[in-house]
Design a protein around this motif. Structure first.
Motif, PDB file in Angstrom:
ATOM      1  N   GLU A 212       0.850  -1.197   0.000  1.00 26.70           N
ATOM      2  CA  GLU A 212       0.000   0.000   0.000  1.00 26.70           C
ATOM      3  C   GLU A 212       0.886   1.248   0.000  1.00 26.70           C
ATOM      4  O   GLU A 212       1.888   1.315   0.716  1.00 26.70           O
ATOM      5  N   HIS A 213       0.524   2.236  -0.777  1.00 26.99           N
ATOM      6  CA  HIS A 213       1.345   3.444  -0.883  1.00 26.99           C
ATOM      7  C   HIS A 213       1.413   4.214   0.429  1.00 26.99           C
ATOM      8  O   HIS A 213       2.443   4.779   0.772  1.00 26.99           O
ATOM      9  N   PHE A 214       0.330   4.298   1.130  1.00 24.93           N
ATOM     10  CA  PHE A 214       0.262   4.937   2.449  1.00 24.93           C
ATOM     11  C   PHE A 214       0.893   6.331   2.458  1.00 24.93           C
ATOM     12  O   PHE A 214       1.642   6.703   3.367  1.00 24.93           O
ATOM     13  N   TYR A 215       0.626   7.114   1.429  1.00 25.86           N
ATOM     14  CA  TYR A 215       1.046   8.511   1.402  1.00 25.86           C
ATOM     15  C   TYR A 215       0.408   9.233   2.582  1.00 25.86           C
ATOM     16  O   TYR A 215      -0.684   8.897   3.045  1.00 25.86           O
ATOM     17  N   LEU A 216       1.095  10.238   3.116  1.00 25.90           N
ATOM     18  CA  LEU A 216       0.545  10.990   4.249  1.00 25.90           C
ATOM     19  C   LEU A 216      -0.721  11.734   3.837  1.00 25.90           C
ATOM     20  O   LEU A 216      -1.688  11.810   4.602  1.00 25.90           O
ATOM     21  N   GLU A 217      -0.706  12.316   2.652  1.00 26.14           N
ATOM     22  CA  GLU A 217      -1.897  12.979   2.112  1.00 26.14           C
ATOM     23  C   GLU A 217      -2.635  11.977   1.241  1.00 26.14           C
ATOM     24  O   GLU A 217      -2.093  11.477   0.260  1.00 26.14           O
ATOM     25  N   GLY A 218      -3.875  11.664   1.586  1.00 26.06           N
ATOM     26  CA  GLY A 218      -4.649  10.720   0.796  1.00 26.06           C
ATOM     27  C   GLY A 218      -5.080  11.299  -0.541  1.00 26.06           C
ATOM     28  O   GLY A 218      -4.796  12.452  -0.879  1.00 26.06           O
ATOM     29  N   GLN A 219      -5.780  10.498  -1.307  1.00 18.25           N
ATOM     30  CA  GLN A 219      -6.268  10.923  -2.619  1.00 18.25           C
ATOM     31  C   GLN A 219      -7.317  12.024  -2.445  1.00 18.25           C
ATOM     32  O   GLN A 219      -8.253  11.899  -1.652  1.00 18.25           O
ATOM     33  N   VAL A 220      -7.169  13.094  -3.228  1.00 22.20           N
ATOM     34  CA  VAL A 220      -8.068  14.238  -3.086  1.00 22.20           C
ATOM     35  C   VAL A 220      -8.089  15.052  -4.375  1.00 22.20           C
ATOM     36  O   VAL A 220      -7.082  15.145  -5.085  1.00 22.20           O
ATOM     37  N   ALA A 221      -9.239  15.625  -4.684  1.00 20.35           N
ATOM     38  CA  ALA A 221      -9.378  16.536  -5.825  1.00 20.35           C
ATOM     39  C   ALA A 221     -10.458  17.552  -5.500  1.00 20.35           C
ATOM     40  O   ALA A 221     -11.397  17.284  -4.741  1.00 20.35           O
ATOM     41  N   TYR A 222     -10.337  18.737  -6.089  1.00 17.53           N
ATOM     42  CA  TYR A 222     -11.285  19.828  -5.883  1.00 17.53           C
ATOM     43  C   TYR A 222     -11.579  20.424  -7.254  1.00 17.53           C
ATOM     44  O   TYR A 222     -10.683  20.961  -7.921  1.00 17.53           O
ATOM     45  N   GLN A 275      -4.011   6.960 -10.603  1.00 15.73           N
ATOM     46  CA  GLN A 275      -5.236   6.826  -9.828  1.00 15.73           C
ATOM     47  C   GLN A 275      -5.707   8.105  -9.162  1.00 15.73           C
ATOM     48  O   GLN A 275      -6.835   8.173  -8.667  1.00 15.73           O
ATOM     49  N   ALA A 276      -4.884   9.152  -9.172  1.00 11.80           N
ATOM     50  CA  ALA A 276      -5.387  10.463  -8.785  1.00 11.80           C
ATOM     51  C   ALA A 276      -6.418  10.960  -9.791  1.00 11.80           C
ATOM     52  O   ALA A 276      -7.295  11.765  -9.458  1.00 11.80           O
ATOM     53  N   GLY A 277      -6.316  10.463 -11.028  1.00 12.97           N
ATOM     54  CA  GLY A 277      -7.264  10.874 -12.060  1.00 12.97           C
ATOM     55  C   GLY A 277      -8.690  10.470 -11.756  1.00 12.97           C
ATOM     56  O   GLY A 277      -9.633  11.171 -12.132  1.00 12.97           O
ATOM     57  N   HIS A 278      -8.874   9.352 -11.070  1.00 17.32           N
ATOM     58  CA  HIS A 278     -10.224   8.927 -10.705  1.00 17.32           C
ATOM     59  C   HIS A 278     -10.898   9.981  -9.844  1.00 17.32           C
ATOM     60  O   HIS A 278     -12.061  10.346 -10.072  1.00 17.32           O
ATOM     61  N   MET A 279     -10.178  10.485  -8.829  1.00 16.75           N
ATOM     62  CA  MET A 279     -10.768  11.476  -7.904  1.00 16.75           C
ATOM     63  C   MET A 279     -11.182  12.725  -8.667  1.00 16.75           C
ATOM     64  O   MET A 279     -12.259  13.279  -8.444  1.00 16.75           O
ATOM     65  N   ALA A 280     -10.314  13.160  -9.557  1.00 13.84           N
ATOM     66  CA  ALA A 280     -10.605  14.387 -10.301  1.00 13.84           C
ATOM     67  C   ALA A 280     -11.812  14.210 -11.216  1.00 13.84           C
ATOM     68  O   ALA A 280     -12.667  15.100 -11.319  1.00 13.84           O
ATOM     69  N   ARG A 291     -23.700  21.842 -10.505  1.00 10.95           N
ATOM     70  CA  ARG A 291     -23.357  23.207 -10.902  1.00 10.95           C
ATOM     71  C   ARG A 291     -22.774  24.022  -9.751  1.00 10.95           C
ATOM     72  O   ARG A 291     -23.167  25.160  -9.483  1.00 10.95           O
ATOM     73  N   CYS A 292     -21.806  23.417  -9.070  1.00 10.35           N
ATOM     74  CA  CYS A 292     -21.115  24.098  -7.977  1.00 10.35           C
ATOM     75  C   CYS A 292     -19.789  23.388  -7.730  1.00 10.35           C
ATOM     76  O   CYS A 292     -19.584  22.254  -8.199  1.00 10.35           O
ATOM     77  N   PRO A 293     -18.871  24.024  -7.020  1.00 11.00           N
ATOM     78  CA  PRO A 293     -17.610  23.353  -6.731  1.00 11.00           C
ATOM     79  C   PRO A 293     -17.830  22.109  -5.869  1.00 11.00           C
ATOM     80  O   PRO A 293     -18.687  22.105  -4.979  1.00 11.00           O
ATOM     81  N   VAL A 294     -17.028  21.071  -6.126  1.00  9.04           N
ATOM     82  CA  VAL A 294     -17.122  19.828  -5.357  1.00  9.04           C
ATOM     83  C   VAL A 294     -15.720  19.340  -5.019  1.00  9.04           C
ATOM     84  O   VAL A 294     -14.835  19.302  -5.877  1.00  9.04           O
ATOM     85  N   LYS A 295     -15.551  18.967  -3.763  1.00  8.04           N
ATOM     86  CA  LYS A 295     -14.292  18.365  -3.298  1.00  8.04           C
ATOM     87  C   LYS A 295     -14.549  16.905  -2.949  1.00  8.04           C
ATOM     88  O   LYS A 295     -15.572  16.562  -2.353  1.00  8.04           O
ATOM     89  N   LEU A 296     -13.594  16.068  -3.315  1.00  9.27           N
ATOM     90  CA  LEU A 296     -13.645  14.652  -2.966  1.00  9.27           C
ATOM     91  C   LEU A 296     -12.329  14.272  -2.301  1.00  9.27           C
ATOM     92  O   LEU A 296     -11.274  14.323  -2.920  1.00  9.27           O
ATOM     93  N   ARG A 297     -12.426  13.937  -1.029  1.00 11.27           N
ATOM     94  CA  ARG A 297     -11.243  13.483  -0.280  1.00 11.27           C
ATOM     95  C   ARG A 297     -11.576  12.149   0.366  1.00 11.27           C
ATOM     96  O   ARG A 297     -12.471  12.059   1.202  1.00 11.27           O
ATOM     97  N   LEU A 298     -10.865  11.111  -0.048  1.00  8.90           N
ATOM     98  CA  LEU A 298     -11.110   9.794   0.519  1.00  8.90           C
ATOM     99  C   LEU A 298     -10.551   9.705   1.933  1.00  8.90           C
ATOM    100  O   LEU A 298      -9.451  10.203   2.203  1.00  8.90           O
TER     101      LEU A 298
END
Length: 797
Positions: A212-222, A275-280, A291-298
């Motif tokens: 597992e990559h276990f990056y400190l910052e998880g997958q996220v996109a805004y 796989q960051a592309g999935h979040m975006a 029709r508004c900004p959306v953030k996705l943070r797993l």
């Protein structure tokens, strides 16, 4: 402390620090405060702090989740499959939509563009459509006012899934010929005949787990909607250009409507290459519908369940060799567990083939690689990108050969090293032109006292009934370049402002590895200005288009050289201007220590810039670089896929408790080749981090899927990455003294991935300890070498 615990502490060097070799590390010297006067010395080749270090320590460095949210921002959470393989018959969202704060639900029917992600193989749906193919596959999103409201509501969605048979084992997949891509076979000579005539012959199997990559910052996109159907995407990604393409593809737009920005990541390690592309994509689809900004943070659990890992591998091998352990024939079958879709499994498995030789000449060889489809997460890039899965196999084979012959494993390894003449061509037909393996390994052997320590360990093991020690030196030869040749290109922009300050932008991304710092050093020296005058701006598709992923250890090689060329163009403009003023050749104008020096005058850089602007001289430029010399046939996997090789070797000493299976890493000595280091402090940090991450892969990080296909190890409570207590007090790192023989930026070599494979020395040392404990020369140890697996290896017949 009982007697056995006291023995283990003694064996592993426990107790108070401050003993003879406690804490001895070849660390870089302390660096100058940025508030001190600028140094006239060159920026390259000096240890400098990471450009974001102070901001990170102070909590002032901005990551995607720190960006102030635009008014009206909503938050998304994924709806996850609970079945490994099944027919998706229905999705009931009524209970979820009735919950507080919920604004909407997205499913596959809400995708305006192609419902399949824009991957090369085009085999992965954005959301599950009629079939689910692993536990954790994303079926849709719930969007709500807050993160927690979205997550709670997503868990209330009712799924109607008819279970279908699932393939969860890579050997089962191979038997059923379940593949994401066709098999690949690389062959040289006549291995069957060579095996038949070999003086000695040995065969075996090996299982190596994922990671597992276990990056400190998880997958996220805004995702933020802009005017005229344009979109701004903040993404924690190693590949902004691919995110741009994927989002445009899903929204049914052209690439020029999408801008992707990444200032920095809190770690990537390959997990944010595709796989960051999935979040975006998911965030952008939700933003479009509502029709508004959306953030996705797993959250961490969902990140484990949704995203892919390092590919687990299984191997079958058959080797022929002579009395000295020199290989005369080798046949290998590699089974790569790819998960449910191809992702980057093709090039990962290709690189495993390329690195099956590691540092050793293979005369008659066949490597058959099978890219197996299973009903798990789609496995993806991870530091080393298949290289570790190739290297560990050949090291295991040579270790087994040495024990079979009763020879020292280092002697067997040295007998197989690449040499000159007929023994300098790889099995994929690339000549090893910059071979430093023998002198590098021999120097480490002397410096770490390998021969003396082997005798001491033998004496220890003879009198210690419970705690057994092991020792191993293993090398690495790692090819540097993307195996997909077209990725080996980069662009950059350099702006010199009228006050003499400099700004650089390039296509690489910063994930903590110090890429921006090194690029700033390169630009500073090219313009002859102090390092402190240069700043690096966020990576953005609107500035440098079509940039490659920051991966394959080539971030500095590519982007540093592109930035150097851009800065050189500006410098040449200024030199031509000064030569006109002073009546000398432009080549006689020197830029150094903030001064512009001609045979007739010395002016400050700032003074020259102001005068040049007043005379309408261009003070900005782009730069472009393409890696030279590389080429290969991707069908036969032959040619020159790499610009050069990075080398290294590590000596690891370990101890195992034969009653519990517990192990400890006692001492590590590393000699590694980074060419002419651009920044020794950063390079040593990369060697340290890569090695310890590799130790985690091979000792503690075990991924376990249950018989239903659910990942059981999906949180820090069940998945153990290395901690500070796993780092040995004796951890010495030295850098090889020679620069890169190829024309690379500053004479440097890549450093991100090669040190990871040095950790195989720790695993081989554990196998050495197991074999000595068993007393029969056998070391049937799988990876990772958890306490359970060590005990199994000790007791198996």
């Amino acid at each position: 402390m009982n007697a056995r615990e006291d023995e283990f502490t003694s064996a592993t060097g426990g107790g108070p620090a401050g003993t003879a070799d406690a804490g001895e590390r070849n660390l870089a010297p302390a660096t100058r405060s940025p508030h001190a006067p600028a140094s006239p010395q060159p920026a390259m080749g000096r240890s400098r702090p990471h450009e974001s270090a102070r901001a990170q320590v102070a909590g002032a460095a901005t990551y995607v989740d720190d960006i102030p949210e635009v008014k009206g921002t909503l938050h998304a959470a994924p709806i996850l499959s609970t079945v490994a393989h099944g027919r998706l018959r229905g999705v009931d969202t009524r209970a979820s939509e009735a919950m507080p704060g919920v604004r909407g639900v997205l499913l596959a029917r809400d995708i305006p563009g192609d419902p399949i992600l824009a991957t090369f193989v085009h085999d992965e749906p954005i959301f599950a459509i009629e079939e689910v193919r692993h536990v954790g596959q994303v079926i849709g999103l719930v969007v709500a006012d807050t993160v927690m409201e979205a997550r709670r509501a997503a868990r209330q969605v009712k799924l109607d899934i008819e279970p279908l048979p699932a393939v969860l084992d890579v050997r089962q997949a191979h038997g059923a010929q379940s593949y994401v891509l066709p098999p690949v076979v690389v062959r040289r000579g006549e291995p069957e005949q060579a095996l038949a005539s070999a003086k000695h012959r040995l065969s075996g199997q090996l299982e190596v787990g994922g990671q597992e990559h276990f990056y400190l910052e998880g997958q996220v996109a805004y995702a933020l909607p802009l005017e005229q159907n344009q979109w701004w995407i903040h993404s924690s990604t190693q590949h902004p250009g691919e995110v741009q393409h994927w989002v445009a593809h899903a929204l049914g737009l052209e690439n020029n409507a999408i801008t992707v920005e990444c200032r920095r990541m809190g770690g990537g390690f390959g997990g944010k290459e595709t796989q960051a592309g999935h979040m975006a994509v998911w965030a952008a689809l939700a933003a479009r519908k509502l029709r508004c900004p959306v953030k996705l943070r797993l959250d961490r659990d969902d990140d484990f369940m949704v995203t892919g890992k390092r590919h687990p591998f299984a191997y079958d091998w058959d080797a022929g060799f002579d009395d000295h352990g020199r290989l005369t024939a080798l046949k290998v079958t590699m089974l790569a567990n790819c998960g449910f879709s191809a992702d980057l499994s093709g090039p990962v498995a290709d690189r495993a083939i390329f690195h099956t030789d590691n540092a050793y000449y293979l005369s008659d060889v066949e490597i058959a690689s099978y890219r197996c489809r299973t009903n798990t997460q789609s496995h993806t890039a991870f530091r080393g990108f298949g290289g570790p899965q190739g290297v560990i196999l050949i090291e295991a084979i040579l270790g087994d050969i040495a024990r079979h012959l009763g020879r020292d494993p280092l002697d067997v390894r040295k007998a197989n090293l690449y040499g000159v003449g007929e023994r300098d061509i790889t099995h994929y037909q690339m000549k090893v032109e910059d071979n430093i393996l023998d002198p590098l390994i021999s120097q480490l052997e002397r410096d770490c006292g390998y021969r003396r320590r082997r005798l001491e360990i033998a004496a220890w093991n003879a009198k210690s009934p419970v705690i057994k020690r092991g020792l191993a030196i293993t090398p690495v030869k790692f090819g540097i370049s993307f195996t997909a040749t077209f990725f080996n290109q980069a662009g950059a922009l350099v702006h010199v402002f009228t006050d003499g300050s400099v700004q650089v932008n390039h296509g690489g991304t910063e994930m903590g590895q110090g890429l921006h710092t090194k690029v700033m050093q390169v630009v500073a020296d090219e313009l002859g200005v102090p390092f402190e005058r240069v700043r690096c701006t966020p990576t953005e598709t609107g500035k440098v288009p079509n940039a490659s992923a920051t991966a394959a250890s080539s971030g500095t090689d590519l982007n540093g050289r592109a930035a150097q060329f851009a800065a050189r163009n500006v410098r040449d403009n200024l030199a031509a201007f000064v030569s006109g003023l002073d009546g000398c050749g432009a080549g006689a104008v020197v830029f150094r220590a903030g001064q512009v020096i001609s045979p007739k005058s010395t002016r400050s850089f700032d003074e020259v810039v102001k005068a040049a602007y007043a005379n309408r001289i261009q003070l900005w430029s782009d730069g472009f670089y393409r890696t030279p010399k590389i080429h290969y046939d991707k069908v036969t996997l032959t040619g020159r896929p790499f610009f050069y090789f990075a080398y290294g070797a590590a000596c690891s000493e370990v101890a195992i408790d034969t009653l519990t299976g517990e192990s400890r890493l006692l001492k590590v000595d590393i000699l590694h080749d980074v060419g002419a280091s651009l920044n020794p402090a950063i390079d040593i940090g990369q060697i340290e981090g890569g090695f310890i991450q590799g130790v985690g892969w091979l000792t503690t990080e075990q991924l376990v899927w249950n018989d239903k296909g659910a990942l059981s190890t999906h949180a820090p409570s069940t998945y153990k990455i290395p901690a500070t207590g796993d780092v040995p007090e004796h951890f010495r790192i030295a850098l090889w003294h020679e620069g890169n023989r190829e024309d690379n930026v500053g004479g440097s070599k890549a450093v991100g991935e090669p040190p990871f494979m040095l950790a195989i020395s720790a695993w081989e040392a554990l196998r050495d300890a197991v074999a000595q404990a068993r007393g029969d020369g056998q070391a049937p140890l799988v990876a990772p070498a958890t306490a359970e697996n060590v005990l199994h290896a000790l007791m198996s017949t």
